[in-house]
Structures are given as structure tokens and as C-alpha cells.
Design a protein around this motif. Structure first.
Motif, PDB file in Angstrom:
ATOM      1  N   LEU A   1       2.197  10.103   8.704  1.00 10.60           N
ATOM      2  CA  LEU A   1       1.015  10.894   9.023  1.00 10.60           C
ATOM      3  C   LEU A   1       1.329  11.992  10.037  1.00 10.60           C
ATOM      4  CD1 LEU A   1      -1.723   8.094   9.304  1.00 10.60           C
ATOM      5  CD2 LEU A   1      -1.255   9.604   7.360  1.00 10.60           C
ATOM      6  N   ILE A   2       1.807  11.605  11.223  1.00  6.97           N
ATOM      7  CA  ILE A   2       1.999  12.560  12.295  1.00  6.97           C
ATOM      8  C   ILE A   2       3.050  12.040  13.256  1.00  6.97           C
ATOM      9  CG2 ILE A   2       0.148  11.570  13.704  1.00  6.97           C
ATOM     10  CD1 ILE A   2      -0.562  14.480  14.564  1.00  6.97           C
ATOM     11  N   TYR A   3       3.693  12.965  13.953  1.00  3.95           N
ATOM     12  CA  TYR A   3       4.842  12.634  14.814  1.00  3.95           C
ATOM     13  C   TYR A   3       4.749  13.460  16.091  1.00  3.95           C
ATOM     14  CZ  TYR A   3       9.865  13.623  15.951  1.00  3.95           C
ATOM     15  OH  TYR A   3      11.076  13.840  16.556  1.00  3.95           O
ATOM     16  N   PHE A   4       4.849  12.793  17.234  1.00  2.00           N
ATOM     17  CA  PHE A   4       4.884  13.436  18.537  1.00  2.00           C
ATOM     18  C   PHE A   4       6.269  13.226  19.148  1.00  2.00           C
ATOM     19  CE2 PHE A   4       0.349  14.180  19.099  1.00  2.00           C
ATOM     20  CZ  PHE A   4      -0.233  13.232  18.279  1.00  2.00           C
ATOM     21  N   GLN A   5       6.840  14.279  19.676  1.00  2.00           N
ATOM     22  CA  GLN A   5       8.123  14.169  20.374  1.00  2.00           C
ATOM     23  C   GLN A   5       8.015  14.914  21.699  1.00  2.00           C
ATOM     24  OE1 GLN A   5      11.215  12.561  20.107  1.00  2.00           O
ATOM     25  NE2 GLN A   5      11.468  13.549  22.093  1.00  2.00           N
ATOM     26  N   GLY A   6       8.003  14.178  22.777  1.00  2.00           N
ATOM     27  CA  GLY A   6       7.949  14.773  24.097  1.00  2.00           C
ATOM     28  C   GLY A   6       6.804  15.763  24.214  1.00  2.00           C
TER      29      GLY A   6
ATOM     30  N   GLY B   1       8.691   4.374  28.086  1.00  4.22           N
ATOM     31  CA  GLY B   1       9.929   5.147  28.099  1.00  4.22           C
ATOM     32  C   GLY B   1      10.291   5.773  26.764  1.00  4.22           C
ATOM     33  N   HIS B   2       9.606   5.371  25.710  1.00  2.36           N
ATOM     34  CA  HIS B   2       9.882   5.980  24.400  1.00  2.36           C
ATOM     35  C   HIS B   2       9.252   7.367  24.347  1.00  2.36           C
ATOM     36  CE1 HIS B   2      11.079   2.308  21.738  1.00  2.36           C
ATOM     37  NE2 HIS B   2      11.842   2.460  22.801  1.00  2.36           N
ATOM     38  N   THR B   3      10.053   8.329  23.923  1.00  2.20           N
ATOM     39  CA  THR B   3       9.584   9.710  23.937  1.00  2.20           C
ATOM     40  C   THR B   3       8.915  10.132  22.639  1.00  2.20           C
ATOM     41  OG1 THR B   3      11.780  10.419  23.217  1.00  2.20           O
ATOM     42  CG2 THR B   3      11.347  10.419  25.588  1.00  2.20           C
ATOM     43  N   ALA B   4       9.215   9.427  21.562  1.00  2.00           N
ATOM     44  CA  ALA B   4       8.662   9.803  20.260  1.00  2.00           C
ATOM     45  C   ALA B   4       7.644   8.762  19.806  1.00  2.00           C
ATOM     46  CB  ALA B   4       9.773   9.931  19.220  1.00  2.00           C
ATOM     47  N   LEU B   5       6.581   9.247  19.163  1.00  2.00           N
ATOM     48  CA  LEU B   5       5.525   8.363  18.661  1.00  2.00           C
ATOM     49  C   LEU B   5       5.122   8.839  17.281  1.00  2.00           C
ATOM     50  CD1 LEU B   5       2.553   6.926  20.631  1.00  2.00           C
ATOM     51  CD2 LEU B   5       2.150   7.951  18.386  1.00  2.00           C
ATOM     52  N   TYR B   6       4.934   7.886  16.371  1.00  2.00           N
ATOM     53  CA  TYR B   6       4.651   8.191  14.973  1.00  2.00           C
ATOM     54  C   TYR B   6       3.439   7.389  14.507  1.00  2.00           C
ATOM     55  CZ  TYR B   6       9.719   9.039  15.359  1.00  2.00           C
ATOM     56  OH  TYR B   6      10.962   9.445  15.768  1.00  2.00           O
ATOM     57  N   TRP B   7       2.700   7.967  13.605  1.00  2.00           N
ATOM     58  CA  TRP B   7       1.653   7.243  12.884  1.00  2.00           C
ATOM     59  C   TRP B   7       1.999   7.253  11.402  1.00  2.00           C
ATOM     60  CZ3 TRP B   7      -2.358   4.468  14.802  1.00  2.00           C
ATOM     61  CH2 TRP B   7      -2.763   4.694  16.112  1.00  2.00           C
TER      62      TRP B   7
ATOM     63  N   GLY C   1       1.958  11.927  27.384  1.00  2.00           N
ATOM     64  CA  GLY C   1       3.216  11.507  26.789  1.00  2.00           C
ATOM     65  C   GLY C   1       3.302  10.025  26.520  1.00  2.00           C
ATOM     66  N   SER C   2       2.157   9.339  26.511  1.00  2.00           N
ATOM     67  CA  SER C   2       2.201   7.897  26.301  1.00  2.00           C
ATOM     68  C   SER C   2       1.233   7.477  25.204  1.00  2.00           C
ATOM     69  CB  SER C   2       1.904   7.172  27.616  1.00  2.00           C
ATOM     70  OG  SER C   2       1.968   5.775  27.436  1.00  2.00           O
ATOM     71  N   VAL C   3       0.049   7.037  25.568  1.00  2.00           N
ATOM     72  CA  VAL C   3      -0.932   6.504  24.623  1.00  2.00           C
ATOM     73  C   VAL C   3      -1.347   7.562  23.610  1.00  2.00           C
ATOM     74  CG1 VAL C   3      -3.299   5.639  24.462  1.00  2.00           C
ATOM     75  CG2 VAL C   3      -1.783   4.808  26.269  1.00  2.00           C
ATOM     76  N   SER C   4      -1.532   7.118  22.378  1.00  2.00           N
ATOM     77  CA  SER C   4      -1.989   8.026  21.323  1.00  2.00           C
ATOM     78  C   SER C   4      -3.242   7.466  20.672  1.00  2.00           C
ATOM     79  CB  SER C   4      -0.899   8.209  20.263  1.00  2.00           C
ATOM     80  OG  SER C   4      -1.350   9.029  19.201  1.00  2.00           O
ATOM     81  N   THR C   5      -4.094   8.390  20.236  1.00  2.00           N
ATOM     82  CA  THR C   5      -5.305   8.023  19.502  1.00  2.00           C
ATOM     83  C   THR C   5      -5.324   8.769  18.181  1.00  2.00           C
ATOM     84  OG1 THR C   5      -6.521   7.761  21.572  1.00  2.00           O
ATOM     85  CG2 THR C   5      -7.823   7.954  19.566  1.00  2.00           C
ATOM     86  N   LEU C   6      -5.522   8.034  17.108  1.00  2.00           N
ATOM     87  CA  LEU C   6      -5.699   8.623  15.779  1.00  2.00           C
ATOM     88  C   LEU C   6      -7.191   8.555  15.469  1.00  2.00           C
ATOM     89  CD1 LEU C   6      -4.388   9.661  13.060  1.00  2.00           C
ATOM     90  CD2 LEU C   6      -4.423   7.277  12.327  1.00  2.00           C
ATOM     91  N   THR C   7      -7.767   9.711  15.165  1.00  2.00           N
ATOM     92  CA  THR C   7      -9.197   9.782  14.872  1.00  2.00           C
ATOM     93  C   THR C   7      -9.404  10.169  13.419  1.00  2.00           C
ATOM     94  OG1 THR C   7      -9.687  10.440  17.150  1.00  2.00           O
ATOM     95  CG2 THR C   7     -11.378  10.893  15.496  1.00  2.00           C
ATOM     96  N   ILE C   8     -10.266   9.434  12.757  1.00  2.00           N
ATOM     97  CA  ILE C   8     -10.649   9.768  11.386  1.00  2.00           C
ATOM     98  C   ILE C   8     -12.148  10.045  11.405  1.00  2.00           C
ATOM     99  CG2 ILE C   8     -10.596   9.104   8.960  1.00  2.00           C
ATOM    100  CD1 ILE C   8      -8.553   6.926   9.715  1.00  2.00           C
ATOM    101  N   GLN C   9     -12.509  11.251  11.025  1.00  2.00           N
ATOM    102  CA  GLN C   9     -13.929  11.633  11.009  1.00  2.00           C
ATOM    103  C   GLN C   9     -14.494  11.433   9.610  1.00  2.00           C
ATOM    104  OE1 GLN C   9     -13.263  15.700  12.504  1.00  2.00           O
ATOM    105  NE2 GLN C   9     -14.453  15.123  14.296  1.00  2.00           N
ATOM    106  N   ARG C  10     -15.772  11.125   9.559  1.00  2.00           N
ATOM    107  CA  ARG C  10     -16.494  10.992   8.285  1.00  2.00           C
ATOM    108  C   ARG C  10     -15.688  10.167   7.297  1.00  2.00           C
ATOM    109  NH1 ARG C  10     -16.041  16.043   9.690  1.00  2.00           N
ATOM    110  NH2 ARG C  10     -14.758  16.623   7.884  1.00  2.00           N
TER     111      ARG C  10
ATOM    112  N   GLN D   1      12.963   3.302  15.111  1.00  2.00           N
ATOM    113  CA  GLN D   1      11.527   3.206  15.330  1.00  2.00           C
ATOM    114  C   GLN D   1      11.086   1.754  15.360  1.00  2.00           C
ATOM    115  OE1 GLN D   1       9.247   5.886  12.813  1.00  2.00           O
ATOM    116  NE2 GLN D   1      10.939   7.345  12.822  1.00  2.00           N
ATOM    117  N   TYR D   2      10.297   1.445  16.361  1.00  2.00           N
ATOM    118  CA  TYR D   2       9.759   0.101  16.528  1.00  2.00           C
ATOM    119  C   TYR D   2       8.255   0.160  16.280  1.00  2.00           C
ATOM    120  CZ  TYR D   2      14.334  -0.816  18.357  1.00  2.00           C
ATOM    121  OH  TYR D   2      15.701  -0.936  18.467  1.00  2.00           O
ATOM    122  N   PHE D   3       7.820  -0.696  15.386  1.00  2.00           N
ATOM    123  CA  PHE D   3       6.444  -0.631  14.905  1.00  2.00           C
ATOM    124  C   PHE D   3       5.527  -1.619  15.612  1.00  2.00           C
ATOM    125  CE2 PHE D   3       6.284   2.129  11.155  1.00  2.00           C
ATOM    126  CZ  PHE D   3       7.627   2.428  11.014  1.00  2.00           C
TER     127      PHE D   3
END
Lengths: 115, 115
Positions: free
Chosen positions: A46-51, A28-34, A72-81, A104-106
Motif C-alpha cells: 500500500l504505502i512506504y515511509f522511509q525516514g 529505531g526502525h526507520t522504514a514503515l510499510y503498510w 518518524g514512529s507511529v503510523s495511522t492508515l485512514t480509510i474514508q467512506r 521487514q518485520y510484520f
């Protein structure tokens, strides 16, 4: 209820390899942050998603870093090389706007070690 | 630009009050937060204050905000050994910008409580 979960909890990788870090936000949380936390730099956004809005990528340190949020739910952070300076704890947070405050809940974080 | 500063260390005796201080530079900050991080754990939201408030009290925690001086403090009454942790203050930007909700953190204050 369930909090923010992240996987893996620890990741050791060789320099030059790609890694993917996963975040499951609170339902139910609409915003996601790394963020990332390292000894030299402290806690950095790093990055922020809102809706459905375009993400705020202003904190990504280089074009080797990317993130997506599916459905609008799961997020993946990818780091290349990966480089040794990418070693840090990567923290994900989610929030639901309540009266203008983004409380924000971590999650527990993923500790990335690049050897 | 945004900058948040905290003193690095604070040592108190059990039962005394602890006061952790924070200064910030961005006058457009809307919300100011205090987070707690215990060893090996993620960030726990303790409390937050809206920028048009001077004070907020929540059980043993009192937050004071001096907006003119851009100074924020967290007072912990009757400090216990379980309060030993790193305390981070953070600010978030005002509404309307693409960075709304993004947190800028101080470097953290290590609170040590002696029996």
C-alpha cells in the motif's frame, strides 16, 4: 524486544464510515510499510515511509486511502467512506536498513470487516 | 512489471524434505525473501538471499537462487508438523528507486505436513 504492534486487532464497520488503523513500529526502525491481505488479491503493498523522505504511495488503491507517520514512529492508515471491498487484513511492517537489505518485520495485522 | 508466482499447495510426510518453488519476473530484484504465516498469525521472516548469491543455508532451511531462470526455492529438511503453514516468497527492488524495500509477494504455498 517488542515487535511491531497494531491496533485494533479487529474492526467491524458499516459501509460509508471512516476507519483509522494504527501501527507502532519496532523502536529505531526507520522504514514503515503498510500492506493488505485479502483472499482475492493476496498480499498487496500500500504505502512506504522511509525516514524524512516523501512516502511511496504507489500502492494505495484509491484516494479514500491515506496514511501518515508522525515523528518518524507511529503510523495511522485512514480509510474514508469504507466499501465492502476494503474488507481485508491490514498488515504493518517496519525495517532497519542493514547492508542494503530491508528485512521487514510484520505486526499481527488488523482484520477489517465492512458490513 | 513485477510478478511473483508460486504453486499453491504442497503436501509432505513428516521427516521428508519439502521444496517450495517460486518464480519472479523482475530482473532488477535485489533481495528475495521467504516468509511463513501460521493460521491467524502475522508474517514471520524466515530467511532472505541477495541476488548475487546462489545458495544460503540456515539450519534446516536451504535457499537456492537461479538468477538466469529467475527461480527461487526453499528446502526444509526433516519437515515437522509444526512447519505446516503458508509460505510466501517476496522480492524487493534494487537501490536508488523510490520503491526501494517495497516487497512484492507471491500468492503463497500452503504446506501440509502429515504425521
Amino acid at each position: 524486544g517488542a515487535g511491531v504492534s497494531q491496533s485494533p486487532s479487529n474492526k467491524v464497520t458499516e459501509k460509508g464510515k471512516d476507519v483509522e488503523l494504527r501501527c507502532d513500529p519496532i523502536s529505531g526502525h526507520t522504514a514503515l510499510y503498510w500492506y493488505r491481505q485479502s483472499l482475492g488479491q493476496g498480499l498487496e503493498f500500500l504505502i512506504y515511509f522511509q525516514g524524512n523522505s516523501a512516502p511511496d504511495k504507489s500502492g494505495l488503491p484509491s484516494d479514500r486511502f491515506s496514511a501518515e507517520r508522525t515523528g518518524g514512529s507511529v503510523s495511522t492508515l485512514t480509510i474514508q467512506r469504507t466499501q465492502q471491498e476494503d474488507s481485508a487484513v491490514y498488515l504493518c511492517a517496519s525495517s532497519f536498513r542493514s547492508g542494503g537489505s530491508y528485512e521487514q518485520y510484520f505486526g499481527p495485522g488488523t482484520r477489517l470487516t465492512v458490513t | 512489471g513485477e510478478d511473483v508466482e508460486q504453486s499453491l499447495f504442497l503436501s509432505v510426510r513428516e521427516g521428508d524434505s519439502s521444496v517450495i518453488n517460486c518464480t519472479y519476473t523482475d530482473s532488477s530484484s535485489t533481495y528475495l525473501y521467504w516468509y511463513k504465516q501460521e493460521p491467524g498469525a502475522g508474517l514471520q521472516l524466515l530467511t532472505y538471499i541477495f541476488s548475487n548469491m546462489d545458495m544460503k543455508q540456515d539450519q534446516r532451511l536451504t535457499v537456492l537462487l537461479n538468477k538466469k531462470d529467475k527461480h527461487l526455492s526453499l528446502r526444509i529438511a526433516d519437515t515437522q508438523t509444526g512447519d505446516s503453514a503458508i509460505y510466501f516468497c517476496a522480492e524487493s527492488m534494487g537501490a536508488g528507486g523510490t520503491s526501494y524495500g517495497k516487497l512484492t509477494f507471491g500468492q503463497g504455498t500452503i504446506l501440509t505436513v502429515h504425521p
